[in-house]
Design a protein around this motif. Structure first.
Motif, PDB file in Angstrom:
ATOM      1  N   GLY A   1      49.350  18.942  48.359  1.00 48.87           N
ATOM      2  CA  GLY A   1      49.077  20.358  48.605  1.00 48.87           C
ATOM      3  C   GLY A   1      49.447  21.228  47.412  1.00 48.87           C
TER       4      GLY A   1
ATOM      5  N   TYR B   1      53.941  26.472  47.837  1.00 49.83           N
ATOM      6  CA  TYR B   1      55.066  25.548  48.021  1.00 49.83           C
ATOM      7  C   TYR B   1      54.928  24.303  47.148  1.00 49.83           C
ATOM      8  CZ  TYR B   1      57.347  28.387  51.464  1.00 49.83           C
ATOM      9  OH  TYR B   1      58.031  29.413  52.062  1.00 49.83           O
TER      10      TYR B   1
ATOM     11  N   GLU C   1      45.632  17.777  45.478  1.00 52.90           N
ATOM     12  CA  GLU C   1      45.030  18.907  46.187  1.00 52.90           C
ATOM     13  C   GLU C   1      43.595  18.539  46.560  1.00 52.90           C
ATOM     14  OE1 GLU C   1      45.726  21.932  47.592  1.00 52.90           O
ATOM     15  OE2 GLU C   1      43.573  21.897  48.026  1.00 52.90           O
ATOM     16  N   GLN C   2      43.264  18.782  47.820  1.00 52.77           N
ATOM     17  CA  GLN C   2      41.926  18.388  48.282  1.00 52.77           C
ATOM     18  C   GLN C   2      40.798  19.254  47.701  1.00 52.77           C
ATOM     19  OE1 GLN C   2      41.776  18.766  52.551  1.00 52.77           O
ATOM     20  NE2 GLN C   2      42.576  20.842  52.546  1.00 52.77           N
TER      21      GLN C   2
ATOM     22  N   SER D   1      47.644  30.108  50.724  1.00 49.62           N
ATOM     23  CA  SER D   1      48.256  30.780  49.566  1.00 49.62           C
ATOM     24  C   SER D   1      47.300  31.735  48.856  1.00 49.62           C
ATOM     25  CB  SER D   1      48.804  29.747  48.575  1.00 49.62           C
ATOM     26  OG  SER D   1      49.879  29.064  49.171  1.00 49.62           O
TER      27      SER D   1
ATOM     28  N   ASN E   1      45.904  35.620  52.198  1.00 49.29           N
ATOM     29  CA  ASN E   1      46.931  36.221  53.051  1.00 49.29           C
ATOM     30  C   ASN E   1      47.071  37.680  52.669  1.00 49.29           C
ATOM     31  OD1 ASN E   1      49.196  36.451  51.027  1.00 49.29           O
ATOM     32  ND2 ASN E   1      48.848  34.252  50.916  1.00 49.29           N
TER      33      ASN E   1
ATOM     34  N   ARG F   1      51.914  40.080  50.347  1.00 50.90           N
ATOM     35  CA  ARG F   1      53.106  40.922  50.351  1.00 50.90           C
ATOM     36  C   ARG F   1      54.287  40.067  49.875  1.00 50.90           C
ATOM     37  NH1 ARG F   1      54.260  45.068  54.530  1.00 50.90           N
ATOM     38  NH2 ARG F   1      52.296  44.377  55.444  1.00 50.90           N
TER      39      ARG F   1
ATOM     40  N   VAL G   1      44.344  13.484  50.275  1.00 52.46           N
ATOM     41  CA  VAL G   1      45.214  12.348  50.603  1.00 52.46           C
ATOM     42  C   VAL G   1      44.944  11.920  52.045  1.00 52.46           C
ATOM     43  CG1 VAL G   1      47.629  11.661  50.985  1.00 52.46           C
ATOM     44  CG2 VAL G   1      46.995  12.944  48.923  1.00 52.46           C
TER      45      VAL G   1
ATOM     46  N   SER H   1      56.611  25.802  55.817  1.00 49.45           N
ATOM     47  CA  SER H   1      56.678  26.973  54.946  1.00 49.45           C
ATOM     48  C   SER H   1      57.070  28.216  55.722  1.00 49.45           C
ATOM     49  CB  SER H   1      55.319  27.206  54.292  1.00 49.45           C
ATOM     50  OG  SER H   1      54.890  26.022  53.684  1.00 49.45           O
ATOM     51  N   GLY H   2      57.810  29.067  55.039  1.00 54.31           N
ATOM     52  CA  GLY H   2      58.086  30.385  55.586  1.00 54.31           C
ATOM     53  C   GLY H   2      57.115  31.340  54.936  1.00 54.31           C
TER      54      GLY H   2
ATOM     55  N   VAL I   1      56.074  33.459  51.187  1.00 55.53           N
ATOM     56  CA  VAL I   1      56.015  33.012  49.797  1.00 55.53           C
ATOM     57  C   VAL I   1      57.379  33.131  49.112  1.00 55.53           C
ATOM     58  CG1 VAL I   1      54.957  33.497  47.546  1.00 55.53           C
ATOM     59  CG2 VAL I   1      53.545  33.482  49.621  1.00 55.53           C
TER      60      VAL I   1
HETATM   61  C1  LIG Z   1      46.763  35.857  57.497  1.00 59.12           C
HETATM   62  C2  LIG Z   1      48.009  35.498  56.760  1.00 59.12           C
HETATM   63  C3  LIG Z   1      48.767  36.499  56.170  1.00 59.12           C
HETATM   64  C4  LIG Z   1      49.933  36.168  55.484  1.00 59.12           C
HETATM   65  N1  LIG Z   1      50.580  37.155  54.800  1.00 59.12           N
HETATM   66  C5  LIG Z   1      51.621  36.822  53.993  1.00 59.12           C
HETATM   67  C6  LIG Z   1      52.215  37.792  53.156  1.00 59.12           C
HETATM   68  O1  LIG Z   1      51.771  38.934  53.087  1.00 59.12           O
HETATM   69  N2  LIG Z   1      53.285  37.416  52.403  1.00 59.12           N
HETATM   70  C7  LIG Z   1      53.787  36.139  52.435  1.00 59.12           C
HETATM   71  O2  LIG Z   1      54.770  35.860  51.746  1.00 59.12           O
HETATM   72  N3  LIG Z   1      53.207  35.181  53.203  1.00 59.12           N
HETATM   73  C8  LIG Z   1      52.139  35.485  53.951  1.00 59.12           C
HETATM   74  N4  LIG Z   1      51.527  34.526  54.701  1.00 59.12           N
HETATM   75  C9  LIG Z   1      52.088  33.173  54.667  1.00 59.12           C
HETATM   76  C10 LIG Z   1      51.705  32.476  53.357  1.00 59.12           C
HETATM   77  O3  LIG Z   1      50.328  32.468  53.226  1.00 59.12           O
HETATM   78  C11 LIG Z   1      52.274  31.059  53.414  1.00 59.12           C
HETATM   79  O4  LIG Z   1      53.675  31.130  53.487  1.00 59.12           O
HETATM   80  C12 LIG Z   1      51.979  30.248  52.177  1.00 59.12           C
HETATM   81  O5  LIG Z   1      50.684  30.429  51.703  1.00 59.12           O
HETATM   82  C13 LIG Z   1      52.198  28.775  52.503  1.00 59.12           C
HETATM   83  O6  LIG Z   1      51.974  28.052  51.326  1.00 59.12           O
HETATM   84  P1  LIG Z   1      51.819  26.498  51.384  1.00 59.12           P
HETATM   85  O7  LIG Z   1      51.792  26.022  49.981  1.00 59.12           O
HETATM   86  O8  LIG Z   1      52.834  25.920  52.285  1.00 59.12           O
HETATM   87  O9  LIG Z   1      50.426  26.249  52.166  1.00 59.12           O
HETATM   88  P2  LIG Z   1      48.916  26.369  51.654  1.00 59.12           P
HETATM   89  O10 LIG Z   1      48.695  27.491  50.753  1.00 59.12           O
HETATM   90  O11 LIG Z   1      48.063  26.296  52.890  1.00 59.12           O
HETATM   91  O12 LIG Z   1      48.730  25.063  50.797  1.00 59.12           O
HETATM   92  C14 LIG Z   1      48.578  23.790  51.367  1.00 59.12           C
HETATM   93  C15 LIG Z   1      47.601  23.037  50.487  1.00 59.12           C
HETATM   94  O13 LIG Z   1      47.512  21.688  50.966  1.00 59.12           O
HETATM   95  C16 LIG Z   1      46.178  21.242  50.751  1.00 59.12           C
HETATM   96  N5  LIG Z   1      45.962  20.071  51.606  1.00 59.12           N
HETATM   97  C17 LIG Z   1      45.982  20.017  52.965  1.00 59.12           C
HETATM   98  N6  LIG Z   1      45.777  18.743  53.390  1.00 59.12           N
HETATM   99  C18 LIG Z   1      45.611  17.993  52.268  1.00 59.12           C
HETATM  100  C19 LIG Z   1      45.375  16.596  52.042  1.00 59.12           C
HETATM  101  N7  LIG Z   1      45.281  15.727  53.054  1.00 59.12           N
HETATM  102  N8  LIG Z   1      45.260  16.159  50.759  1.00 59.12           N
HETATM  103  C20 LIG Z   1      45.367  17.027  49.708  1.00 59.12           C
HETATM  104  N9  LIG Z   1      45.581  18.364  49.865  1.00 59.12           N
HETATM  105  C21 LIG Z   1      45.723  18.822  51.132  1.00 59.12           C
HETATM  106  C22 LIG Z   1      45.346  22.464  51.131  1.00 59.12           C
HETATM  107  O14 LIG Z   1      44.040  22.391  50.591  1.00 59.12           O
HETATM  108  C23 LIG Z   1      46.179  23.604  50.557  1.00 59.12           C
HETATM  109  O15 LIG Z   1      45.755  23.957  49.255  1.00 59.12           O
HETATM  110  C24 LIG Z   1      50.359  34.813  55.411  1.00 59.12           C
HETATM  111  C25 LIG Z   1      49.579  33.804  55.979  1.00 59.12           C
HETATM  112  C26 LIG Z   1      48.401  34.133  56.630  1.00 59.12           C
HETATM  113  C27 LIG Z   1      47.556  33.035  57.182  1.00 59.12           C
END
Ligand SMILES: Cc1cc2nc3c(=O)[nH]c(=O)nc-3n(C[C@H](O)[C@H](O)[C@H](O)COP(=O)(O)OP(=O)(O)OC[C@H]3O[C@@H](n4cnc5c(N)ncnc54)[C@H](O)[C@@H]3O)c2cc1C
Length: 359
Positions: free
Chosen positions: A7, A11, A30-31, A40, A43, A46, A158, A319-320, A322
């Protein structure tokens, strides 16, 4: 030590940079064909300080501390907002303004109380001006892509993860550890979660228009983005498109989104914000929707903190926000140290330190 990270969102990318700085070998899978393609990159952007979470102490603490660390570690990946207002509605908030202000004072975050708001709001009993910032998402995407270079393996989904004696195999490749940073889309996080498909709305508006967030409860907010004329409109009540037990069901729901559904959301969300900010429709014009999936802990609480679990050689990230990426690194390292020191160390007790003097 070799780490496979699945991913490339906030994070996965941040963990990869942090582990690399400590001399670990990392490979991020990354897929999609670019990082930040899912939550990421979709959203409200913020950079939280805790003002959104008056009902959860742990989330506020992680945000308050994470905000400062984020600004120090990634100075160019967020920007200031000229006027950033949190307003407490008189009748629709789960808490009154005095309680809200008291909680924020006790949290130790900086704010000032606004006598006069830079925008005309109604049905509101008090407003605070905060220093919360906006995330520069495209810059972050380029930054991590450049910094990670060949350690980032794009367009690789993956599918197969197997633990063997002393190793973990990720699609047939051997690693010492694997971190699932997919926000619960590869394996379920250790805590019980559900998947919430979401629709935010993009609007065009004037440069430097104030960010307006109504708290606390099923309320709404208008927030700037990296583009000086593009804003998001979000609503706790109307942004979710349902709650699903699996990632697959949530994806299927997103695939159903059509023009009529978008128009219905535009009506509902504009009506809600206009109740507090009557000039909304005069100032902003709708551009298009933003779709994503949020992974949330089960329960009727407001916990949006980050947690990490470890089973054998596999770490799972819940994840919480950002700003809580630093909590993730600390927990991964701490869980790693715990096993490293557990292996092969003999325990001593106070009795071993008592000196024996032969008479
Ligand atoms: C509507 C909305 C509003 C939000 N607003 C805020 C905000 O204002 N401020 C804030 O701090 N947070 C906000 N958040 C939360 C924030 O978006 C998340 O905390 C953050 O993006 C999580 O990051 P991540 O890396 O865990 O997940 P992601 O960004 O979802 O990354 C996970 C990655 O894993 C990849 N993946 C999944 N499965 C596979 C696989 N099998 N093989 C390879 N790759 C894979 C995906 O393609 C993706 O790129 C919001 C979320 C949403 C949905």
């Amino acid at each position: 030590m070799r780490f496979a990270i699945v991913g490339a969102g906030w994070y996965g990318c941040h963990l990869a940079m942090a582990l690399d700085a400590l001399g670990m070998e990392v490979q991020v899978f990354e897929q999609h064909s670019r990082p930040f393609h899912e939550a990421s990159g979709n959203n409200q952007f913020r950079l939280h300080q805790g003002f959104h979470y008056p009902r959860h102490h742990g989330t506020r603490m992680q945000s308050r501390d994470g905000f400062l660390r984020f600004v120090e570690r990634y100075p160019s990946l967020s920007g200031p907002i000229r006027h950033n207002i949190y307003a407490v509605p008189t009748y629709d908030s789960s808490m009154d303004f005095s309680t809200y202000r008291l909680i924020m004072t006790a949290t130790g975050v900086e704010f000032s109380e606004l006598g006069t708001s830079p925008v005309t709001l109604q049905h509101v009993s008090g407003t605070l001006a905060t220093q919360e910032r906006v995330l520069m998402m495209s810059r972050a995407r380029d930054y991590f892509q450049r910094k990670l270079g060949t350690r980032l393996v794009l367009s690789h989904r993956v599918g197969r993860v197997e633990e063997t004696a002393g190793h973990v195999m990720v699609d047939g490749k051997i690693f010492d550890f694997m971190i699932d940073a997919t926000w619960g889309h590869l394996t379920q996080p250790a805590i019980e979660v559900f998947y919430e498909p979401t629709m935010l709305l993009y609007y065009e508006g004037p440069v430097d228009f104030p960010a307006i967030t109504l708290v606390d409860g099923p309320l709404c907010s208008v927030y700037p983005t990296e583009d000086p004329q593009i804003y998001t409109l979000s609503s706790v009540a109307h942004t979710p498109l349902g709650q699903y037990a699996t990632s697959g069901e949530a994806r299927a729901r997103l695939a159903e989104v059509n023009g009529a559904m978008v128009q219905a959301k535009v009506q509902e969300m504009e009506a809600q914000i206009s109740h507090y900010f009557p000039a909304f429709r005069d100032v902003f014009s709708f551009v298009g929707p933003q779709l994503a999936i949020k992974t949330k802990p089960v329960g009727n609480h407001d916990d949006r903190s980050c947690s990490i679990a470890r089973h054998g050689r596999i770490f799972t990230v819940m994840s919480g926000k950002v700003d809580t990426i630093f909590t993730a690194t600390e927990r991964v390292l701490s869980l790693l140290e715990m096993t490293v020191s557990a292996s092969g160390e003999t325990e001593t007790t106070l009795r071993d330190d008592i000196v024996t003097i032969v008479a």
